[in-house]
Design a protein around this motif. Structure first.
Motif, mmCIF file in Angstrom:
data_model
loop_
_atom_site.group_PDB
_atom_site.id
_atom_site.type_symbol
_atom_site.label_atom_id
_atom_site.label_comp_id
_atom_site.label_asym_id
_atom_site.label_seq_id
_atom_site.Cartn_x
_atom_site.Cartn_y
_atom_site.Cartn_z
ATOM 1 N N ILE A 30 0.825 -1.215 0.000
ATOM 2 C CA ILE A 30 0.000 0.000 0.000
ATOM 3 C C ILE A 30 0.853 1.257 0.000
ATOM 4 O O ILE A 30 1.748 1.414 0.824
ATOM 5 C CB ILE A 30 -0.925 0.020 1.247
ATOM 6 N N THR A 31 0.547 2.171 -0.938
ATOM 7 C CA THR A 31 1.218 3.469 -1.016
ATOM 8 C C THR A 31 0.147 4.565 -0.966
ATOM 9 O O THR A 31 -0.737 4.598 -1.826
ATOM 10 C CB THR A 31 1.990 3.602 -2.352
ATOM 11 N N PRO A 32 0.198 5.460 0.005
ATOM 12 C CA PRO A 32 -0.807 6.535 0.053
ATOM 13 C C PRO A 32 -0.513 7.632 -0.968
ATOM 14 O O PRO A 32 0.616 7.763 -1.447
ATOM 15 C CB PRO A 32 -0.684 7.063 1.485
ATOM 16 N N ALA A 33 -1.531 8.409 -1.293
ATOM 17 C CA ALA A 33 -1.389 9.504 -2.256
ATOM 18 C C ALA A 33 -2.467 10.551 -1.980
ATOM 19 O O ALA A 33 -3.336 10.360 -1.123
ATOM 20 C CB ALA A 33 -1.518 8.968 -3.685
ATOM 21 N N VAL A 34 -2.389 11.659 -2.733
ATOM 22 C CA VAL A 34 -3.358 12.750 -2.613
ATOM 23 C C VAL A 34 -4.207 12.773 -3.880
ATOM 24 O O VAL A 34 -3.678 12.704 -4.990
ATOM 25 C CB VAL A 34 -2.626 14.110 -2.452
ATOM 26 N N PHE A 35 -5.522 12.875 -3.705
ATOM 27 C CA PHE A 35 -6.438 12.954 -4.845
ATOM 28 C C PHE A 35 -7.318 14.190 -4.671
ATOM 29 O O PHE A 35 -8.308 14.164 -3.937
ATOM 30 C CB PHE A 35 -7.287 11.672 -4.924
ATOM 31 N N ALA A 36 -6.930 15.297 -5.317
ATOM 32 C CA ALA A 36 -7.773 16.497 -5.334
ATOM 33 C C ALA A 36 -8.815 16.269 -6.426
ATOM 34 O O ALA A 36 -8.454 16.142 -7.593
ATOM 35 C CB ALA A 36 -6.921 17.722 -5.622
ATOM 36 N N HIS A 37 -10.087 16.195 -6.059
ATOM 37 C CA HIS A 37 -11.105 15.652 -6.961
ATOM 38 C C HIS A 37 -11.086 16.297 -8.349
ATOM 39 O O HIS A 37 -11.026 15.607 -9.361
ATOM 40 C CB HIS A 37 -12.496 15.768 -6.325
ATOM 41 N N ALA A 38 -11.174 17.622 -8.400
ATOM 42 C CA ALA A 38 -11.203 18.304 -9.711
ATOM 43 C C ALA A 38 -11.090 19.809 -9.482
ATOM 44 O O ALA A 38 -11.406 20.305 -8.394
ATOM 45 C CB ALA A 38 -12.516 17.997 -10.449
ATOM 46 N N PRO A 39 -10.700 20.561 -10.494
ATOM 47 C CA PRO A 39 -10.614 22.018 -10.329
ATOM 48 C C PRO A 39 -11.976 22.675 -10.102
ATOM 49 O O PRO A 39 -12.030 23.811 -9.642
ATOM 50 C CB PRO A 39 -10.006 22.486 -11.661
ATOM 51 N N TYR A 40 -13.074 21.979 -10.427
ATOM 52 C CA TYR A 40 -14.384 22.590 -10.184
ATOM 53 C C TYR A 40 -14.973 22.203 -8.821
ATOM 54 O O TYR A 40 -16.028 22.703 -8.450
ATOM 55 C CB TYR A 40 -15.366 22.255 -11.319
ATOM 56 N N THR A 91 2.654 14.950 -10.794
ATOM 57 C CA THR A 91 1.222 15.174 -11.018
ATOM 58 C C THR A 91 0.668 14.210 -12.061
ATOM 59 O O THR A 91 1.283 14.010 -13.115
ATOM 60 C CB THR A 91 0.990 16.638 -11.475
ATOM 61 N N VAL A 92 -0.487 13.630 -11.746
ATOM 62 C CA VAL A 92 -1.183 12.733 -12.679
ATOM 63 C C VAL A 92 -2.561 13.330 -12.951
ATOM 64 O O VAL A 92 -3.369 13.484 -12.023
ATOM 65 C CB VAL A 92 -1.349 11.315 -12.092
ATOM 66 N N CYS A 93 -2.821 13.685 -14.205
ATOM 67 C CA CYS A 93 -4.111 14.256 -14.581
ATOM 68 C C CYS A 93 -4.972 13.164 -15.224
ATOM 69 O O CYS A 93 -4.607 12.612 -16.263
ATOM 70 C CB CYS A 93 -3.911 15.404 -15.572
ATOM 71 N N VAL A 94 -6.096 12.873 -14.592
ATOM 72 C CA VAL A 94 -6.979 11.813 -15.073
ATOM 73 C C VAL A 94 -7.976 12.402 -16.078
ATOM 74 O O VAL A 94 -8.499 13.504 -15.865
ATOM 75 C CB VAL A 94 -7.724 11.171 -13.888
ATOM 76 N N HIS A 95 -8.219 11.706 -17.137
ATOM 77 C CA HIS A 95 -9.120 12.056 -18.253
ATOM 78 C C HIS A 95 -8.419 12.975 -19.269
ATOM 79 O O HIS A 95 -8.074 12.547 -20.341
ATOM 80 C CB HIS A 95 -10.455 12.650 -17.789
ATOM 81 N N SER A 96 -8.279 14.261 -18.928
ATOM 82 C CA SER A 96 -7.530 15.184 -19.817
ATOM 83 C C SER A 96 -8.053 15.119 -21.249
ATOM 84 O O SER A 96 -7.303 14.886 -22.196
ATOM 85 C CB SER A 96 -6.027 14.845 -19.781
ATOM 86 N N ILE A 97 -9.361 15.353 -21.403
ATOM 87 C CA ILE A 97 -9.993 15.227 -22.717
ATOM 88 C C ILE A 97 -9.973 16.540 -23.491
ATOM 89 O O ILE A 97 -9.559 16.583 -24.645
ATOM 90 C CB ILE A 97 -11.454 14.743 -22.549
ATOM 91 N N TRP A 98 -10.412 17.629 -22.822
ATOM 92 C CA TRP A 98 -10.598 18.891 -23.542
ATOM 93 C C TRP A 98 -9.313 19.708 -23.499
ATOM 94 O O TRP A 98 -9.191 20.668 -22.756
ATOM 95 C CB TRP A 98 -11.816 19.627 -22.980
ATOM 96 N N LEU A 99 -8.353 19.299 -24.317
ATOM 97 C CA LEU A 99 -7.030 19.910 -24.356
ATOM 98 C C LEU A 99 -6.751 20.472 -25.741
ATOM 99 O O LEU A 99 -7.039 19.807 -26.747
ATOM 100 C CB LEU A 99 -5.953 18.861 -24.044
ATOM 101 N N THR A 107 -5.459 14.364 -9.942
ATOM 102 C CA THR A 107 -6.699 15.136 -10.049
ATOM 103 C C THR A 107 -7.419 14.761 -11.349
ATOM 104 O O THR A 107 -6.771 14.435 -12.349
ATOM 105 C CB THR A 107 -6.428 16.659 -10.005
ATOM 106 N N HIS A 108 -8.747 14.762 -11.304
ATOM 107 C CA HIS A 108 -9.515 14.712 -12.551
ATOM 108 C C HIS A 108 -9.291 16.042 -13.272
ATOM 109 O O HIS A 108 -9.323 17.099 -12.631
ATOM 110 C CB HIS A 108 -11.019 14.608 -12.267
#
Ligand SMILES: [Zn+2]
Length: 434
Positions: A181-191, A248-256, A214-215
């Motif tokens: 197990i490795t802990p991490a931080v997940f900031a849900h989204a900029p909104y 930093t890991v950005c999840v989804h990253s669709i509208w780029l 973050t999403h």
């Protein structure tokens, strides 16, 4: 130290496409010690021998983004757009039903589904993360667990002013506590996180040397939802806050747009794509082929199974390859090799777990065994078939950290029936309320 010897197998070897037939793989402790053709094998004493005739040994798949406990909400709100699905159904359901016990048992259900479909490591992102961590540790799964942060009250953090300190406590509790197990931080989204919250979350991740997830840019509306004079796009919003970078890991990253891709590339930021969730919520199709050509590190995830609704990474790989081809009208886009890399070495790289994702001496013994003696996997010329024809149901045996936890499709590391019974009770509560 335990020793396990897999014999007579077909081996998914390095570099990609190099298949060794009639091979062996030796595991000592939690590490791959040797691989090679059977003709070179010197039989070790005291090894548990697993005859893998007719089977393929390949690296365990890594699920780069999941909300494990959301198994409880599978099928609860289908055929809705992201905003209605999230704000109208999922957030209210979580406010009502999420608690430490729910997260523990529903994460175990997710673990069962992932193990049975060949996933050996998962990046989880949810709340009550101590319960998630305990559940995955108890199931024998490797995991990076990002504790969620939002700016509104949630069951695990009723006072959002305490969101950062809650996550800090989780990290302090789980860092170096359990080998899987490795802990991490997940900031849900900029909104759902203000600029100040995002900045504090990233500072916490940097200070404690954990990953920051973050999403990002999942829906088109996100661009209007971010209230920041500097933020003309979700990626530029993060860049203005100095949140991009190798941690930093950005999840989804669709509208780029192209400038956003430049920023991700220059900063060394990673991306996890979840194509089935993005299609089901009609969020869009990420520019993964362009990211691949720019050498942006890309991983693959299922997302939570309330928006997928499956945790089978084989299905996810198939979808990623095909949707990128049709989007670009180019059948050479996103070849099977790159897709398999996303689900193995790509995710290993962005999770900072470099000893995962390949079957080489010195790497962790996280591997899966597929039954090739089946019509839909015959003939087996090369590993591309794993993307286009295999499914989780082909997984026969799973080893994580040198321990066999699935054998002949029976879970050995925990009592699945006990978990199913607890899930039935939780499901009954939701049925009665709806
Ligand atoms: Zn997600």
């Amino acid at each position: 130290m335990s020793t396990t010897l897999f014999t007579n197998c077909t081996l998914f070897a390095e570099p990609y496409g190099n298949v060794i037939r009639n091979a062996y793989l030796l595991v000592k402790g939690n590490t791959i010690a040797e691989t090679g053709p059977m003709a070179d094998l010197a039989f070790p004493e005291d090894a548990k021998v697993v005859d893998a005739s007719g089977k393929l040994l390949m690296p365990g798949l890594i699920n780069g983004h999941n909300h494990c406990a959301m198994t409880l909400f599978r099928g609860l709100a289908d055929d809705l757009g992201l905003n209605d699905w999230l704000h109208g159904h999922i957030f209210p359901a979580e406010a009502r039903y999420a608690n430490p016990e729910m997260v523990y048992w529903c994460t175990r259900l997710a673990a069962a589904e992932m193990i049975l479909s060949g996933t050996t490591c998962v990046a989880d992102a949810y709340f009550f993360s101590g319960s998630s961590a305990q559940a995955l540790a108890d199931c024998g799964m490797r995991a990076v667990i990002g504790h969620g942060i939002v700016d509104f009250p949630v069951p695990s953090v009723p006072d959002p002013k305490k969101n950062i300190e809650t996550v800090a406590s989780f990290i302090a509790e789980w860092q170096d506590r359990h080998p899987l197990i490795t802990p991490a931080v997940f900031a849900h989204a900029p909104y759902t996180c203000s600029p100040a919250t995002l900045r504090k979350a990233k500072d916490l991740a940097d200070r404690t040397n954990v990953r920051f997830f973050t999403h990002l840019a999942e829906g088109r509306q996100e661009i209007e939802m971010i209230i920041d004079p500097q933020g003309t796009s979700p990626v530029r919003h993060l860049a203005a806050l100095d949140l991009l970078g190798q941690n930093t890991v950005c999840v989804h990253s669709i509208w780029l747009d192209d400038q956003d891709l430049d920023l991700l590339e220059e900063s060394g930021t990673s991306v996890v794509t979840c194509p089935q969730s993005n299609l089901k919520l009609a969020s869009g199709i990420a520019r993964i082929e362009e990211m691949r050509r720019r050498n942006i590190v890309v991983g693959l995830g299922t997302d939570g199974c309330a928006s997928n609704n499956s945790l089978d990474m084989f299905k996810e790989m198939d979808m990623l390859a095909k949707i990128q081809k049709v989007e670009r009208n180019d059948a050479t886009a996103m070849p099977a090799q790159s897709v398999l890399q996303c689900a193995t070495t790509g995710n290993a790289s962005l999770l900072h777990l470099p000893l995962l994702g390949r079957l080489q001496p010195g790497c962790k013994a996280d591997l899966i065994v597929l039954d090739l003696a089946t019509p839909h996997l015959t003939p087996f010329y090369n590993p591309d078939l794993l993307v286009y024809a295999a499914s989780g149901a082909d997984v026969h045996t799973v080893m994580i950290d040198g321990r066999i936890i699935l054998e002949n499709r029976k879970i050995l590391s925990f009592d699945l029936q006990e978990t199913m019974a607890r899930i039935a009770e939780l499901t009954q509560t939701i049925r009665q309320a709806n």
